[in-house]
Design a protein around this motif. Structure first.
Motif, short mmCIF file in Angstrom:
data_model
loop_
_atom_site.label_atom_id
_atom_site.label_comp_id
_atom_site.label_asym_id
_atom_site.label_seq_id
_atom_site.Cartn_x
_atom_site.Cartn_y
_atom_site.Cartn_z
N ALA A 144 22.78 14.54 5.61
CA ALA A 144 22.64 15.80 6.36
C ALA A 144 21.79 15.69 7.60
CB ALA A 144 22.08 16.89 5.44
N VAL A 145 20.70 14.95 7.52
CA VAL A 145 19.75 14.89 8.64
C VAL A 145 19.96 13.63 9.48
CG1 VAL A 145 17.33 14.90 9.29
CG2 VAL A 145 18.08 16.28 7.36
N LEU A 146 20.07 12.50 8.82
CA LEU A 146 20.21 11.23 9.55
C LEU A 146 21.66 10.90 9.90
CD1 LEU A 146 17.64 9.07 7.53
CD2 LEU A 146 17.24 10.47 9.57
N GLU A 147 22.60 11.72 9.34
CA GLU A 147 24.03 11.54 9.56
C GLU A 147 24.52 10.14 9.20
OE1 GLU A 147 25.09 12.97 13.45
OE2 GLU A 147 24.28 14.96 13.02
N SER A 148 23.94 9.61 8.14
CA SER A 148 24.34 8.29 7.63
C SER A 148 25.58 8.43 6.76
CB SER A 148 23.19 7.70 6.81
OG SER A 148 23.60 6.51 6.19
N LYS A 149 26.43 7.42 6.81
CA LYS A 149 27.61 7.41 5.94
C LYS A 149 27.49 6.30 4.91
CE LYS A 149 30.52 9.49 9.36
NZ LYS A 149 31.39 9.34 10.45
N ASP A 150 26.40 5.54 4.98
CA ASP A 150 26.21 4.40 4.08
C ASP A 150 25.01 4.66 3.18
OD1 ASP A 150 26.07 1.95 2.85
OD2 ASP A 150 25.28 0.89 4.60
N LEU A 151 25.29 4.83 1.90
CA LEU A 151 24.22 5.10 0.94
C LEU A 151 23.95 3.87 0.06
CD1 LEU A 151 25.17 8.74 -0.12
CD2 LEU A 151 23.50 8.00 1.58
N SER A 152 24.29 2.69 0.56
CA SER A 152 24.13 1.47 -0.24
C SER A 152 22.67 1.22 -0.63
CB SER A 152 24.71 0.25 0.48
OG SER A 152 24.10 0.08 1.74
N GLU A 153 21.73 1.56 0.24
CA GLU A 153 20.32 1.35 -0.09
C GLU A 153 19.88 2.26 -1.24
OE1 GLU A 153 18.28 -1.08 1.06
OE2 GLU A 153 20.12 -1.77 2.04
N VAL A 154 20.39 3.48 -1.25
CA VAL A 154 20.08 4.39 -2.36
C VAL A 154 20.67 3.83 -3.65
CG1 VAL A 154 20.36 6.74 -3.26
CG2 VAL A 154 20.00 6.39 -0.82
N ARG A 155 21.90 3.33 -3.57
CA ARG A 155 22.55 2.74 -4.76
C ARG A 155 21.74 1.56 -5.29
NH1 ARG A 155 27.53 4.74 -5.74
NH2 ARG A 155 28.60 5.72 -4.01
N LYS A 156 21.21 0.75 -4.37
CA LYS A 156 20.41 -0.41 -4.80
C LYS A 156 19.15 0.02 -5.53
CE LYS A 156 21.87 -3.51 -1.11
NZ LYS A 156 21.46 -4.09 0.17
N ALA A 157 18.61 1.17 -5.16
CA ALA A 157 17.38 1.67 -5.80
C ALA A 157 17.65 2.23 -7.19
CB ALA A 157 16.74 2.74 -4.93
N VAL A 158 18.89 2.60 -7.47
CA VAL A 158 19.24 3.23 -8.75
C VAL A 158 19.08 2.26 -9.91
CG1 VAL A 158 21.18 4.15 -10.10
CG2 VAL A 158 20.76 4.98 -7.78
N ALA A 159 19.61 1.04 -9.77
CA ALA A 159 19.62 0.08 -10.89
C ALA A 159 18.23 -0.22 -11.43
CB ALA A 159 20.36 -1.19 -10.48
N PRO A 160 17.27 -0.63 -10.59
CA PRO A 160 15.94 -0.92 -11.14
C PRO A 160 15.25 0.32 -11.71
CG PRO A 160 15.95 -1.24 -8.75
CD PRO A 160 17.36 -0.99 -9.17
N ALA A 161 15.52 1.48 -11.12
CA ALA A 161 14.91 2.72 -11.62
C ALA A 161 15.38 3.00 -13.05
CB ALA A 161 15.23 3.88 -10.71
N ILE A 162 16.67 2.81 -13.28
CA ILE A 162 17.23 3.08 -14.61
C ILE A 162 16.88 1.94 -15.57
CG2 ILE A 162 19.36 3.44 -15.93
CD1 ILE A 162 20.41 4.95 -13.45
N ASP A 163 16.91 0.70 -15.08
CA ASP A 163 16.50 -0.44 -15.94
C ASP A 163 15.07 -0.29 -16.43
OD1 ASP A 163 18.98 -1.53 -15.50
OD2 ASP A 163 18.30 -3.07 -14.08
N GLY A 164 14.22 0.33 -15.64
CA GLY A 164 12.82 0.52 -16.01
C GLY A 164 12.63 1.46 -17.20
N LEU A 165 13.67 2.19 -17.56
CA LEU A 165 13.58 3.09 -18.72
C LEU A 165 13.78 2.35 -20.04
CD1 LEU A 165 15.85 6.01 -17.38
CD2 LEU A 165 13.39 5.71 -17.06
N LEU A 166 14.39 1.16 -19.96
CA LEU A 166 14.74 0.43 -21.19
C LEU A 166 13.51 -0.08 -21.93
CD1 LEU A 166 17.72 -1.68 -19.79
CD2 LEU A 166 17.88 0.15 -21.50
N LYS A 167 13.64 -0.10 -23.24
CA LYS A 167 12.59 -0.65 -24.08
C LYS A 167 12.57 -2.17 -23.86
CE LYS A 167 11.27 1.37 -28.44
NZ LYS A 167 11.70 1.77 -29.76
#
Length: 199
Positions: free
Chosen positions: A175-198
């Protein structure tokens, strides 16, 4: 019954087509007449379905959120997925929806600024719209804790907030930066969710 179905279909079509008008014209310059013209109907006919352009814009947003919610529920109901995989799929699906609805999010920024100028609370309006999304994310996190897949001492509210921040980042970039590439956000998802694992 056929009349009700036809009425609902017409409303749906108007909401779909209005997004192009909002994206092209911007929220402020979009008029009822421009929406009616894009739908091939008169302004008077448009008033049968909607009272004003704000109702159309909010309806477009709601329509997308309902579709996303149904897709998220399907992931939750898939018993073949672990809580980790379900949560990962859900967050990536939300990011997909952000990418697929660039037009809407480009207009959303100016709409929210308009609310603020009118002394309305944009945060309150957004929170009301995404409360079910937070509930769906909480459901999977609690399932992961209960099954022993996720750490038992997780604060569900904090984890949902972290995920929501990733979603907000996606929307901000669009909305603000008018970016069409969210690959960096996607890269941040995996470690964030992996960090929940026992461990």
């Amino acid at each position: 019954m056929a009349i009700v179905v036809e009425h609902d279909k017409r409303r749906h079509d108007i909401l779909e087509r209005s997004l192009d008008v909002f994206a092209t014209e911007g929220y402020e310059d979009t008029t009822f007449q421009k929406i009616a013209d894009s739908c091939g109907i008169t302004r008077t006919t448009l008033y049968i379905y909607f009272d004003n352009k704000k109702e159309i814009f909010v309806g477009s947003l709601k329509q997308i959120l309902i579709a996303m919610e149904l897709d998220l529920k399907a992931i939750i109901e898939d018993e073949t997925l672990s809580a980790h995989d379900a949560l990962s799929k859900m967050v990536n699906l939300i990011i997909d929806y952000c990418e697929q609805n660039l037009k809407l999010f480009n207009v959303l920024h100016s709409y929210l600024l308009g609310l603020k100028k009118a002394n309305e609370n944009p945060q309150k309006k957004i929170h009301r719209r995404i409360i079910r999304l937070r509930h769906l994310l909480s459901t999977v996190i609690i399932r992961g804790i209960d099954s022993g897949e996720f750490k038992s001492d997780l604060n569900v509210h904090s984890v949902v907030e972290l995920i929501y921040i990733l979603v907000e980042s996606s929307i901000f970039r669009i909305a603000v930066l008018e970016s069409k590439d969210l690959s960096e956000v996607r890269k941040a998802v995996a470690p964030a969710i992996d960090g929940l694992l026992k461990n």
